[in-house]
Write a protein that holds these residues in place. Structure first.
Motif, PDB file in Angstrom:
ATOM      1  N   SER A 104     -12.332  18.993   0.615  1.00  0.00           N
ATOM      2  CA  SER A 104     -13.240  19.936  -0.880  1.00  0.00           C
ATOM      3  C   SER A 104     -15.109  18.956  -1.563  1.00  0.00           C
ATOM      4  O   SER A 104     -15.708  19.929  -1.226  1.00  0.00           O
ATOM      5  CB  SER A 104     -12.380  19.654  -1.608  1.00  0.00           C
ATOM      6  OG  SER A 104     -12.858  18.112  -2.337  1.00  0.00           O
ATOM      7  N   SER A 105     -15.387  18.188  -0.398  1.00  0.00           N
ATOM      8  CA  SER A 105     -16.370  17.282  -1.034  1.00  0.00           C
ATOM      9  C   SER A 105     -17.178  18.229   0.509  1.00  0.00           C
ATOM     10  O   SER A 105     -18.832  18.064   0.804  1.00  0.00           O
ATOM     11  CB  SER A 105     -16.598  15.841  -0.734  1.00  0.00           C
ATOM     12  OG  SER A 105     -16.145  16.018   1.007  1.00  0.00           O
ATOM     13  N   MET A 141       1.057  -0.585  -0.368  1.00  0.00           N
ATOM     14  CA  MET A 141       0.349   0.055   0.260  1.00  0.00           C
ATOM     15  C   MET A 141       1.207   1.348   0.330  1.00  0.00           C
ATOM     16  O   MET A 141       2.057   1.197   0.762  1.00  0.00           O
ATOM     17  CB  MET A 141      -0.780   0.133   0.760  1.00  0.00           C
ATOM     18  CG  MET A 141      -1.937   1.179   1.351  1.00  0.00           C
ATOM     19  SD  MET A 141      -2.432   0.887   3.532  1.00  0.00           S
ATOM     20  CE  MET A 141      -3.127  -0.188   3.337  1.00  0.00           C
ATOM     21  N   SER A 142       0.435   2.155  -1.316  1.00  0.00           N
ATOM     22  CA  SER A 142       0.974   3.263  -0.772  1.00  0.00           C
ATOM     23  C   SER A 142       0.449   4.089  -0.694  1.00  0.00           C
ATOM     24  O   SER A 142       0.233   4.857  -0.165  1.00  0.00           O
ATOM     25  CB  SER A 142       1.850   3.755  -2.115  1.00  0.00           C
ATOM     26  OG  SER A 142       0.758   4.000  -2.775  1.00  0.00           O
ATOM     27  N   LYS A 143       1.567   5.277   0.588  1.00  0.00           N
ATOM     28  CA  LYS A 143       1.088   6.317   0.983  1.00  0.00           C
ATOM     29  C   LYS A 143       1.304   7.732   0.218  1.00  0.00           C
ATOM     30  O   LYS A 143       2.592   7.807  -0.845  1.00  0.00           O
ATOM     31  CB  LYS A 143       1.408   6.466   2.467  1.00  0.00           C
ATOM     32  CG  LYS A 143       0.927   5.607   2.932  1.00  0.00           C
ATOM     33  CD  LYS A 143       0.019   5.953   3.899  1.00  0.00           C
ATOM     34  CE  LYS A 143      -0.477   5.021   4.548  1.00  0.00           C
ATOM     35  NZ  LYS A 143      -1.762   5.205   5.024  1.00  0.00           N
ATOM     36  N   VAL A 144       0.430   9.211   0.029  1.00  0.00           N
ATOM     37  CA  VAL A 144       0.956  10.565  -0.776  1.00  0.00           C
ATOM     38  C   VAL A 144       0.828  11.055   0.074  1.00  0.00           C
ATOM     39  O   VAL A 144       0.034  11.582   1.331  1.00  0.00           O
ATOM     40  CB  VAL A 144      -0.091  10.265  -1.152  1.00  0.00           C
ATOM     41  CG1 VAL A 144      -0.141  11.483  -2.334  1.00  0.00           C
ATOM     42  CG2 VAL A 144      -1.045   9.152  -2.611  1.00  0.00           C
ATOM     43  N   LEU A 145       1.418  11.789   0.319  1.00  0.00           N
ATOM     44  CA  LEU A 145       1.640  13.038   1.299  1.00  0.00           C
ATOM     45  C   LEU A 145       0.861  14.373   0.770  1.00  0.00           C
ATOM     46  O   LEU A 145       0.962  14.741  -0.267  1.00  0.00           O
ATOM     47  CB  LEU A 145       3.266  13.603   1.277  1.00  0.00           C
ATOM     48  CG  LEU A 145       4.268  12.747   1.935  1.00  0.00           C
ATOM     49  CD1 LEU A 145       5.868  13.007   1.971  1.00  0.00           C
ATOM     50  CD2 LEU A 145       4.471  12.427   2.873  1.00  0.00           C
ATOM     51  N   MET A 146      -0.144  14.900   2.102  1.00  0.00           N
ATOM     52  CA  MET A 146      -0.958  16.004   1.572  1.00  0.00           C
ATOM     53  C   MET A 146      -0.927  17.296   2.335  1.00  0.00           C
ATOM     54  O   MET A 146      -1.226  17.876   2.231  1.00  0.00           O
ATOM     55  CB  MET A 146      -2.349  15.419   2.514  1.00  0.00           C
ATOM     56  CG  MET A 146      -2.938  14.126   1.763  1.00  0.00           C
ATOM     57  SD  MET A 146      -3.160  13.893   0.577  1.00  0.00           S
ATOM     58  CE  MET A 146      -4.883  14.795  -0.053  1.00  0.00           C
ATOM     59  N   GLY A 147       0.831  17.493   2.820  1.00  0.00           N
ATOM     60  CA  GLY A 147       1.145  18.803   3.151  1.00  0.00           C
ATOM     61  C   GLY A 147       1.113  17.805   5.412  1.00  0.00           C
ATOM     62  O   GLY A 147      -0.508  17.286   5.346  1.00  0.00           O
ATOM     63  N   ALA A 148       0.521  19.673   5.972  1.00  0.00           N
ATOM     64  CA  ALA A 148      -0.082  19.686   7.140  1.00  0.00           C
ATOM     65  C   ALA A 148      -1.608  20.032   7.331  1.00  0.00           C
ATOM     66  O   ALA A 148      -1.833  21.349   7.159  1.00  0.00           O
ATOM     67  CB  ALA A 148       0.688  20.896   7.813  1.00  0.00           C
ATOM     68  N   LYS A 149      -2.320  19.140   6.847  1.00  0.00           N
ATOM     69  CA  LYS A 149      -3.926  19.037   7.022  1.00  0.00           C
ATOM     70  C   LYS A 149      -4.366  18.911   7.970  1.00  0.00           C
ATOM     71  O   LYS A 149      -4.735  17.483   8.564  1.00  0.00           O
ATOM     72  CB  LYS A 149      -3.842  19.046   5.700  1.00  0.00           C
ATOM     73  CG  LYS A 149      -4.144  19.060   3.762  1.00  0.00           C
ATOM     74  CD  LYS A 149      -4.604  20.377   3.842  1.00  0.00           C
ATOM     75  CE  LYS A 149      -3.672  20.795   2.136  1.00  0.00           C
ATOM     76  NZ  LYS A 149      -3.810  19.862   1.214  1.00  0.00           N
ATOM     77  N   PRO A 150      -5.497  19.217   8.335  1.00  0.00           N
ATOM     78  CA  PRO A 150      -6.961  18.956   9.694  1.00  0.00           C
ATOM     79  C   PRO A 150      -7.202  17.733   8.686  1.00  0.00           C
ATOM     80  O   PRO A 150      -8.519  17.365   9.330  1.00  0.00           O
ATOM     81  CB  PRO A 150      -7.551  20.113  10.001  1.00  0.00           C
ATOM     82  CG  PRO A 150      -7.403  21.069   8.899  1.00  0.00           C
ATOM     83  CD  PRO A 150      -6.023  20.779   7.568  1.00  0.00           C
ATOM     84  N   LEU A 151      -6.645  17.022   8.565  1.00  0.00           N
ATOM     85  CA  LEU A 151      -7.651  14.861   8.237  1.00  0.00           C
ATOM     86  C   LEU A 151      -8.375  14.482   9.635  1.00  0.00           C
ATOM     87  O   LEU A 151      -7.358  13.608   9.655  1.00  0.00           O
ATOM     88  CB  LEU A 151      -6.896  14.349   7.472  1.00  0.00           C
ATOM     89  CG  LEU A 151      -6.284  15.929   5.452  1.00  0.00           C
ATOM     90  CD1 LEU A 151      -5.780  14.843   4.660  1.00  0.00           C
ATOM     91  CD2 LEU A 151      -7.879  15.952   5.111  1.00  0.00           C
ATOM     92  N   LEU A 152      -8.951  14.853  10.126  1.00  0.00           N
ATOM     93  CA  LEU A 152      -9.502  14.298  11.034  1.00  0.00           C
ATOM     94  C   LEU A 152     -11.262  13.669  10.737  1.00  0.00           C
ATOM     95  O   LEU A 152     -11.938  14.707  10.179  1.00  0.00           O
ATOM     96  CB  LEU A 152      -9.646  14.796  12.820  1.00  0.00           C
ATOM     97  CG  LEU A 152     -10.312  14.499  13.446  1.00  0.00           C
ATOM     98  CD1 LEU A 152      -9.112  12.487  13.982  1.00  0.00           C
ATOM     99  CD2 LEU A 152     -10.991  15.271  14.821  1.00  0.00           C
ATOM    100  N   TYR A 153     -11.567  12.439  10.347  1.00  0.00           N
ATOM    101  CA  TYR A 153     -12.261  12.199   9.819  1.00  0.00           C
ATOM    102  C   TYR A 153     -14.018  10.898  10.618  1.00  0.00           C
ATOM    103  O   TYR A 153     -12.675   9.895  11.684  1.00  0.00           O
ATOM    104  CB  TYR A 153     -12.504  11.279   8.743  1.00  0.00           C
ATOM    105  CG  TYR A 153     -11.561  12.178   7.688  1.00  0.00           C
ATOM    106  CD1 TYR A 153     -12.354  12.979   6.400  1.00  0.00           C
ATOM    107  CD2 TYR A 153     -10.316  11.777   7.020  1.00  0.00           C
ATOM    108  CE1 TYR A 153     -11.919  13.819   5.559  1.00  0.00           C
ATOM    109  CE2 TYR A 153      -9.850  12.429   6.148  1.00  0.00           C
ATOM    110  CZ  TYR A 153     -10.596  13.134   5.521  1.00  0.00           C
ATOM    111  OH  TYR A 153      -9.888  14.018   4.733  1.00  0.00           O
TER     112      TYR A 153
END
Lengths: 194, 194
Positions: free
Chosen positions: A167-168, A1-13
Motif C-alpha cells: 500500500s505504500s 515472535m508471532s507471525k501474521v498470515l497475509m494470504g498469497a501475496k507477492p511480498l518480495l522486498y
C-alpha cells in the motif's frame, strides 16, 4: 515472535525498477517493470513479467527481443510515467525525451540516459496467468562511461531505483553498504556439523 | 554520453537477497539467493534460479516446494554464510540458530527470524544452463507481527538486504524514499501524443 498470515501475496522486498524496451508497430516503446530478475549465470539471462494485455507484450511477442534499461534515481518521474501510461496512447520515448539507440539487436531499443542497458533475445515464454514471463538471453550489456570506476560499473554512480510493493508503493534509493558478499559469512561459527 | 560494451553480463541493479528453504534428506536447508523475482500477480508467483549442482536444487526437485525467506540487515552474516556453505556439509539452520517452522506446506521450511516468509509450490521448472529456474505459486505469506504497521508490512521494520553484482559484491540496505509509485509520473507532460 508471532507471525501474521497475509494470504498469497507477492511480498518480495525490494524489487528492482527497470524500463523494458521493445519495438511496437515500428516504434520504440518503454514500460516500467518491477517483476524482473536474473535467471541464469552462464549464459547470462534475465526475465521480465509483463501483463498479457500490455502493449509491451505485443512488442516482445512480435520481435522475440527486448531491452532492460536501468534508470537512476534522477529519472524516477519518467520511469513512473512509463508504468502508468500505455504506449498505445502516447509516444512515451518522446514525452520523456529518451535518446534511443540500438546495439547488436535492431529490435531492442535502448535508452541512452539509463546508466545500464541490456539487450535480450527471448528464449522462453511462459503464460502464468495475469502475466507472461519472458526469459531472455543477454546478448550485450552497455554501461554509461560516466558510471564506471576503473572500468567496473559503479553502483554509487548508477544510483538505481528499487520498488517497494504494497500500500505504500514506494520507490527507494539504495542505502549504506552492509557487508561484503561471499565474505562476511565466513565469520560464522561452523561448529554444528551434522 | 558514451557507452562502454561489457559483454553479456547479468547487470541488474539491485537484486534482492533471500534465503530459499527446502527439505533435503528430511532436514530443512537454506540457501542465499539473489537471482529471484516476482513473475506473476494473479495468482502471486515467484521464481528462484538455483545452480544445478546445488543441494537446494535436489531439495526443490524432490519436494516440488520451496520457501522464500526475506532476511533483515541484522541477519546479513547468517545470510551470506548460507550462500557460501553447502547443506551437504553442514546443518546451516543449526549453525545460524534459525527457528524453523512450517505453514500450509509440510515441505517448505520457514525461518521465524526472517520478517517475511513465502510458501511456494513449484508449477514450472526450466533448465537454463548453469541454473534451473523454479517458478512457484505463493500459497501463503507470513509476516512477523513486529514488522507490521496498521496491519501492513512496513519496509522500515523489514529492513531487507539488496545484493550488488560485480567485483564489489556488496550487500546494501535500502535508502531514502525517492517518490511514490504510480503517482509521481503523473507530473509528466503528456503533450507529445502520436
Amino acid at each position: 515472535m508471532s507471525k501474521v498470515l497475509m494470504g498469497a501475496k507477492p511480498l518480495l522486498y525490494p524489487a528492482p525498477t527497470v524500463l523494458v524496451g521493445t519495438n511496437v508497430a515500428g516504434k520504440p516503446n518503454f514500460m516500467a517493470v518491477a517483476w524482473c530478475g536474473i535467471v541464469n549465470s552462464e549464459p547470462a539471462m534475465i526475465s521480465v513479467a509483463i501483463r498479457n494485455h500490455r502493449y509491451t507484450h505485443q512488442g516482445i511477442t512480435q520481435n522475440l527481443a527486448f531491452s532492460v534499461n536501468i534508470p537512476s534515481v534522477e529519472m524516477v518521474k519518467e520511469t513512473d510515467y512509463c508504468g502508468i501510461i500505455s504506449g498505445q496512447d502516447v509516444d512515451k520515448a518522446a514525452v520523456c525525451q529518451f535518446k534511443v539507440f540500438y546495439g547488436k539487436l535492431d529490435n531492442a531499443p535502448l535508452i541512452e540516459q539509463c546508466p545500464v542497458n541490456l539487450e535480450c533475445k527471448v528464449t522462453q515464454m511462459l503464460n502464468l496467468g495475469s502475466h507472461s514471463l519472458f526469459v531472455g538471453r543477454i546478448e550485450e550489456s552497455h554501461v554509461s562511461e560516466n558510471c564506471l570506476t576503473d572500468g567496473d560499473p559503479d553502483i554509487e554512480k548508477i544510483n538505481p531505483i528499487t520498488f517497494i510493493v504494497g500500500s505504500s508503493r514506494q520507490y527507494r534509493a539504495l542505502g549504506e553498504v552492509v557487508a561484503r558478499a561471499f565474505s562476511v559469512g565466513k565469520e560464522m561459527e561452523t561448529g554444528a556439523k551434522h
